[in-house]
Design an enzyme around this catalytic site. Structure first.
Site, short mmCIF file in Angstrom:
data_model
loop_
_atom_site.label_atom_id
_atom_site.label_comp_id
_atom_site.label_asym_id
_atom_site.label_seq_id
_atom_site.Cartn_x
_atom_site.Cartn_y
_atom_site.Cartn_z
CG ASP A 1 -1.79 -1.20 1.35
OD1 ASP A 1 -2.27 -1.69 0.31
OD2 ASP A 1 -1.99 -1.67 2.48
CD GLU B 1 -9.11 -3.60 -0.05
OE1 GLU B 1 -9.71 -3.65 1.03
OE2 GLU B 1 -8.21 -4.41 -0.35
#
Length: 326
Positions: A42, A209
């Site tokens: 991420d 997401e």
């Protein structure tokens, strides 16, 4: 004929025993070759005022990497020396996820998530720094939170200025991607702010997401990660995109299908050794938009690693992932 049939059965049985990986679309360009500390999840990246690049990520107390050229990255410890005490309200280890770094009003802003796997008892926090370097951050507490009674999940923040206002996209599963307005002075959600709905999937578990919104031309582009992460070479993560003339939507894909109805153009999927591409963010550098994301390396037992590609914007206004040098 029986031997042929037997050979076919044996071949099918052997294939069934092989690990399942996302199928490759080899038309995607490879990311920039990277050396040094490549392991990341991420990523959020920015070119600092001091000339260095910093990448923050899930792992550690917001793990940090530093580079002078985007090619060689060194481990730079963590954003924080220890977790702020309030993080433990959301998990037992004080473990933060999916940060987002930006620069405005003379300082760097770091947004991040705290939660636990499979729960939407979650919160997004914010910290500021004069330099953006690890070890210089001052935490300012919660920005926005969600509870088990909510239909959204307050993780995976992505912040953007639009129309003289500050906005934060967020969301993971739990009916998908949302957005709230932030107070630019505090960096926190405006009290009583409307929670806008930007994207979802038709069916539970609504596997979308990690939103990130970028302005290009007259449109806002919503990038998001679809399907499953965090399973090494069996991850099916991929990046999709839609656009809107308003930052709060409605977002549609190039066919006009709303992202609230499962739309979204495929921007990047697993290809070759680069499996489960997602956890993306976009940063501006030297006149280019750069897509930062992680992938699971087939050649290294599915280890998550940093990937960087420039974005190319077509005449129709839609982005594609480009090769370096294009």
């Amino acid at each position: 004929m029986k031997r042929i049939r037997l050979a076919a059965v044996l071949a099918a049985a052997l294939l069934a025993l092989l690990p399942t990986t996302a199928q490759a679309d080899t038309t995607y360009p490879n990311p920039l070759p990277i050396t040094g500390q490549q392991i990341i999840h991420d990523p959020t990246v920015i070119h600092l005022k001091n000339g260095q690049y910093v990448a923050y990520s899930t792992g550690g107390i917001i793990g940090a990497r530093l580079s002078t050229d985007m090619k060689h990255w060194d481990d730079a410890g963590n954003a924080f020396a220890e977790p702020p005490s309030w993080w433990y309200e959301y998990n037992d280890t004080g473990d933060p996820w999916a940060p987002d770094i930006s620069y405005r009003d003379g300082k760097y802003w770091l947004y991040y998530s705290v939660s636990s796997w499979g729960s939407n008892h979650s919160a997004i926090g914010v910290a500021t720094s004069p330099s953006g370097l690890p070890g210089t951050w001052t935490d300012h507490g919660k920005v926005f939170s969600s509870e088990r009674t909510d239909s959204w999940n307050a993780i995976d923040p992505g912040v953007i200025r639009a129309d003289d206002k500050l906005w934060m996209a967020f969301g993971s599963y739990w009916t998908g991607i949302r957005m709230v307005e932030l107070d630019p002075e505090t960096g926190k959600a405006v009290p009583g702010a409307t929670v806008h709905h930007l994207a979802t999937r038709p069916d539970a578990p609504y596997a979308v997401e990690g939103p990130y919104v970028v302005k290009h031309g007259r449109y806002y582009y919503l990038f998001a990660s679809y399907d499953a992460c965090c399973s090494g070479v069996n991850s099916t993560y991929k990046i999709r995109v839609g656009r809107s003339e308003s930052v709060t939507g409605p977002y549609v894909d190039s066919d006009g299908t709303p992202l609230l109805e499962g739309g979204g153009d495929l921007l990047l999927a697993g290809n070759g050794r680069f499996i489960g591409t997602g956890g993306e963010s976009v940063f501006r550098d030297k006149g280019r938009d750069i897509l930062a994301y992680h992938y699971y390396d087939v050649d290294d037992n599915g280890t998550p690693k940093l990937a960087l590609n420039p974005l190319s914007w077509g005449r129709d206004g839609w982005p594609t992932v480009a090769a370096w040098g294009d």
